[in-house]
Design an enzyme around this catalytic site. Structure first.
Site, PDB file in Angstrom:
ATOM      1  N   LYS A   2      -5.216 -53.529  41.376  1.00 61.50           N
ATOM      2  CA  LYS A   2      -5.015 -54.737  40.557  1.00 61.50           C
ATOM      3  C   LYS A   2      -3.986 -55.638  41.232  1.00 61.50           C
ATOM      4  CE  LYS A   2      -5.573 -52.588  35.963  1.00 61.50           C
ATOM      5  NZ  LYS A   2      -6.724 -53.348  35.458  1.00 61.50           N
ATOM      6  N   ARG A  15     -13.007 -44.973  31.267  1.00 60.73           N
ATOM      7  CA  ARG A  15     -14.282 -44.397  30.823  1.00 60.73           C
ATOM      8  C   ARG A  15     -14.535 -43.035  31.462  1.00 60.73           C
ATOM      9  NH1 ARG A  15     -17.524 -49.570  32.830  1.00 60.73           N
ATOM     10  NH2 ARG A  15     -15.512 -50.443  32.248  1.00 60.73           N
ATOM     11  N   GLU A  74     -11.453 -46.688  35.230  1.00 55.40           N
ATOM     12  CA  GLU A  74     -11.075 -45.274  35.193  1.00 55.40           C
ATOM     13  C   GLU A  74     -11.035 -44.711  33.779  1.00 55.40           C
ATOM     14  OE1 GLU A  74      -8.980 -47.687  35.100  1.00 55.40           O
ATOM     15  OE2 GLU A  74      -7.626 -46.999  33.514  1.00 55.40           O
ATOM     16  N   ASP A  94      -1.945 -47.707  35.149  1.00 53.51           N
ATOM     17  CA  ASP A  94      -3.202 -48.078  35.804  1.00 53.51           C
ATOM     18  C   ASP A  94      -2.944 -49.098  36.907  1.00 53.51           C
ATOM     19  OD1 ASP A  94      -5.796 -48.571  36.505  1.00 53.51           O
ATOM     20  OD2 ASP A  94      -6.374 -49.578  34.628  1.00 53.51           O
ATOM     21  N   ASP A 144      -1.353 -48.612  29.365  1.00 55.00           N
ATOM     22  CA  ASP A 144      -2.734 -48.135  29.405  1.00 55.00           C
ATOM     23  C   ASP A 144      -2.926 -46.769  28.734  1.00 55.00           C
ATOM     24  OD1 ASP A 144      -5.256 -49.059  29.981  1.00 55.00           O
ATOM     25  OD2 ASP A 144      -5.350 -48.161  31.976  1.00 55.00           O
ATOM     26  N   LYS A 157      -7.344 -42.821  25.181  1.00 60.66           N
ATOM     27  CA  LYS A 157      -7.178 -42.989  26.634  1.00 60.66           C
ATOM     28  C   LYS A 157      -5.692 -42.893  26.988  1.00 60.66           C
ATOM     29  CE  LYS A 157      -7.594 -46.568  30.270  1.00 60.66           C
ATOM     30  NZ  LYS A 157      -8.155 -47.883  30.645  1.00 60.66           N
ATOM     31  N   ASP A 179     -11.064 -49.020  39.218  1.00 62.64           N
ATOM     32  CA  ASP A 179     -10.280 -49.564  38.105  1.00 62.64           C
ATOM     33  C   ASP A 179     -10.990 -49.340  36.761  1.00 62.64           C
ATOM     34  OD1 ASP A 179      -8.193 -50.804  36.872  1.00 62.64           O
ATOM     35  OD2 ASP A 179      -8.718 -52.848  37.514  1.00 62.64           O
TER      36      ASP A 179
HETATM   37  N1  BES Z   1      -6.749 -50.763  31.750  1.00 65.65           N
HETATM   38  C1  BES Z   1      -7.727 -51.715  32.120  1.00 65.65           C
HETATM   39  C2  BES Z   1      -8.118 -52.673  30.995  1.00 65.65           C
HETATM   40  C3  BES Z   1      -7.060 -53.564  30.422  1.00 65.65           C
HETATM   41  C4  BES Z   1      -7.029 -54.902  30.759  1.00 65.65           C
HETATM   42  C5  BES Z   1      -6.156 -53.095  29.490  1.00 65.65           C
HETATM   43  C6  BES Z   1      -6.077 -55.741  30.194  1.00 65.65           C
HETATM   44  C7  BES Z   1      -5.202 -53.934  28.925  1.00 65.65           C
HETATM   45  C8  BES Z   1      -5.181 -55.256  29.272  1.00 65.65           C
HETATM   46  C9  BES Z   1      -9.002 -51.003  32.577  1.00 65.65           C
HETATM   47  O1  BES Z   1      -8.849 -49.748  33.122  1.00 65.65           O
HETATM   48  C10 BES Z   1      -9.642 -51.871  33.601  1.00 65.65           C
HETATM   49  O2  BES Z   1      -9.026 -52.106  34.586  1.00 65.65           O
HETATM   50  N2  BES Z   1     -10.849 -52.311  33.339  1.00 65.65           N
HETATM   51  C11 BES Z   1     -11.563 -53.134  34.235  1.00 65.65           C
HETATM   52  C12 BES Z   1     -12.962 -52.610  34.268  1.00 65.65           C
HETATM   53  C13 BES Z   1     -13.848 -53.238  35.305  1.00 65.65           C
HETATM   54  C14 BES Z   1     -13.389 -52.853  36.688  1.00 65.65           C
HETATM   55  C15 BES Z   1     -15.254 -52.789  35.053  1.00 65.65           C
HETATM   56  C16 BES Z   1     -11.543 -54.562  33.700  1.00 65.65           C
HETATM   57  O3  BES Z   1     -11.661 -54.747  32.497  1.00 65.65           O
HETATM   58  O4  BES Z   1     -11.362 -55.478  34.496  1.00 65.65           O
HETATM   59 ZN    ZN Z   2      -7.139 -48.705  32.508  1.00 65.04          ZN
HETATM   60 ZN    ZN Z   3      -8.441 -49.795  35.209  1.00 67.80          ZN
END
Ligand code: BES
Ligand code: ZN
Ligand code: ZN
Length: 477
Positions: A255, A330, A328, A248, A267, A243, A326
């Site tokens: 966020k 996937r 993204e 992000d 990210d 990824k 968020d």
């Molecule tokens: N990049 C984040 C995940 C992340 C969180 C990486 C903490 C490193 C540290 C990812 O893109 C994300 O925001 N995921 C969301 C998904 C949700 C909206 C389904 C999450 O985990 O909150």
């Molecule tokens: Zn992310």
């Molecule tokens: Zn995200």
């Protein structure tokens, strides 16, 4: 700036001498007058973990407590090495010479690994640079050859490249810049690189990557790294997918800044792990055909950004209802995993800072593993996790978790719900695979909010040593 690993017969005059001992060690082998030896023995008997003396040169005697078993012990020896680094640099020591008097298996090797990994700095943006003094780690051990050390050095250099990529902010490391860094490494290390620009990504209809990129003013890139040695042992390639979200923000599902968005330059750590692993494989010329895929973009709430409710047609034709912009990672990975089918791979491993849920489950001490590969392959990766201390914990891919991704209007939605987010994310990815596959969610260990042993604060380079170790084993059977 970084130190070099050197195999040596005897110390130089200026070396700080390090002796590794355990309770069995014969201290009289240290070339010191009797009263010094008596003093060191006394200190160790009184439970000192290290004794420092000066006789013609500075001398440190370090005690390895070999109560721990195998991989744990290895890790504590690495940590002992790492613990010396701040002290050595503050004393401006340029080189050390390590002698192993212990019974511990290859103690000097793991000690030197910990030292080298700890001697990392990211000083690019500082006016006053505090350059590390330590330049050479010299090892006097007949069982540890220069070629073993060169191979270890290549892996650690690759880890450092990744740490630096992760530490670089978005105002330097855009998707385009990331692809340039990949090209630079390819040239230097001997793997080939092809970069698809936005036009090509559009003509391939990689809808997931393009959707995430809509809010950005920077174009996306899709980089293909390839190491194909003449005598590759595998007929079908092993494909690594990372990824590469260079930043992000969450997009329109923005966020919050503190402790959430503020470190999201990390990210692309999955992309980093893939780049570092291919780099190490190429430098050490492993006889395996390995391909790396790195989809990259930032995720931003620009005027044209994708919105919750949009339905996106992915590279393989699957339609996805976006319920949270968020989620993204996937979207990018789905296109890349579907693209990987064209290689008829024997195995695909993807790495991603994918979910906060995996951080909540495991913290920063382990990554979450998922997979449809055989138990043997998964066990081998987990064993590499213990050997390198980049540990993995497996989660299930049971069907019920996939049911949480049903959409009313499209084939899938990109959000599973409030529970088991790391698993529903993995189920989403699984939909786009038809080959033996493993997914590693490195969201926790990819970035440290504090220094830990030989890992610096910030980007850790996690995944590189893990993948290299796993692939090296695979090349030896
Ligand atoms: N990049 C984040 C995940 C992340 C969180 C990486 C903490 C490193 C540290 C990812 O893109 C994300 O925001 N995921 C969301 C998904 C949700 C909206 C389904 C999450 O985990 O909150
Ligand atoms: Zn992310
Ligand atoms: Zn995200």
């Amino acid at each position: 700036m970084y130190s070099k690993l050197v195999s040596a017969n005897k110390p130089k005059k200026s070396d700080l001498l390090i002796f590794l001992v355990d309770k069995e060690a014969d201290l009289s082998k240290i070339d010191l007058p009797e009263n010094f030896i008596t003093y060191i023995k006394k200190q160790l008997n009184e439970n000192a973990k290290s004794v420092s003396v000066f006789y013609n040169a500075p001398i440190s005697v370090l005690y390895i407590d070999d109560e721990d078993v195998s991989t744990q012990l290895r890790e504590s020896v690495r940590k002992m090495g790492a613990a010396m680094i701040p002290k050595l640099n503050s004393q401006r020591i340029k080189s050390v010479f390590i002698t192993d008097l212990s019974q511990v298996d290859r103690a000097a090797y793991f000690f030197a690994e910990g030292m080298t990994l700890a001697n990392y700095q990211f000083e690019k943006y500082k006016k006053e640079k505090d350059k590390n003094a330590l330049q050479e780690i010299r090892i006097g051990d007949k069982l540890i050859t220069q070629s073993m050390l060169d191979r270890m050095q290549n892996v650690i250099d690759s880890v450092f490249e990744v740490r630096t990529l992760v530490n670089e902010p978005l105002n330097f490391l855009t998707a385009t810049q990331l692809s340039k860094e990949i090209k630079r490494l390819g040239k230097a290390s001997g793997f080939s690189v092809e970069v698809y620009e936005k036009k090509k990504i559009e003509s391939l209809k990689m809808g997931g990557i393009l959707a995430v990129n809509l809010g950005s003013i920077e174009p996306p890139t899709f980089s293909i790294l390839e190491w194909k040695p003449k005598k590759a042992m595998n007929k079908q390639p092993i494909v690594l997918v990372g990824k590469g979200v260079v930043y992000d923000t969450g997009g329109l599902s923005l966020k919050p800044t503190a402790n959430s968005m503020d470190f999201m330059k990390c990210d692309m750590a999955g992309a980093g792990a893939v780049i570092g692993a291919v780099n190490a494989v190429a430098l050490n010329k492993l006889p395996l055909h390995v391909i790396g895929l790195v989809p990259a973009t930032d995720n931003r709430p620009g005027g044209n950004a994708y919105v919750p409710g949009d339905v996106i047609k992915m590279y393989d034709g699957t339609t996805v209802e976006v319920l949270n912009t968020d989620a993204e990672g996937r979207m990018l990975l789905a296109d890349s995993l579907a693209f990987a089918k064209s290689y008829k791979p024997e195995l695909v491993i993807n790495l991603a800072t994918l979910t906060g849920a995996s951080v909540r489950a495991l913290g920063d001490c382990a990554s979450a593993l998922f997979g449809t590969a055989s138990d043997e392959v998964k066990d081998s990766l987990k064993a590499s996790g213990f050997s390198t201390h980049e540990r993995l914990v497996e989660f299930p891919l049971w069907k019920e978790y996939g049911d949480m991704l049903r959409s009313d209007i499209a084939d899938l939605k990109n959000l599973g719900g409030p529970m088991a987010g790391q698993i529903t994310a993995a189920k989403f990815l699984q939909h786009f695979t038809d080959y033996p596959w493993m997914h590693i969610d490195i969201a926790g260990p990819a970035w440290l909010h504090r220094k830990r042993g030989y890992e610096s604060k910030g980007g850790t380079g996690v995944g590189v040593r893990l993948l290299y170790h796993f692939l090296k084993k695979r090349s030896e059977v």
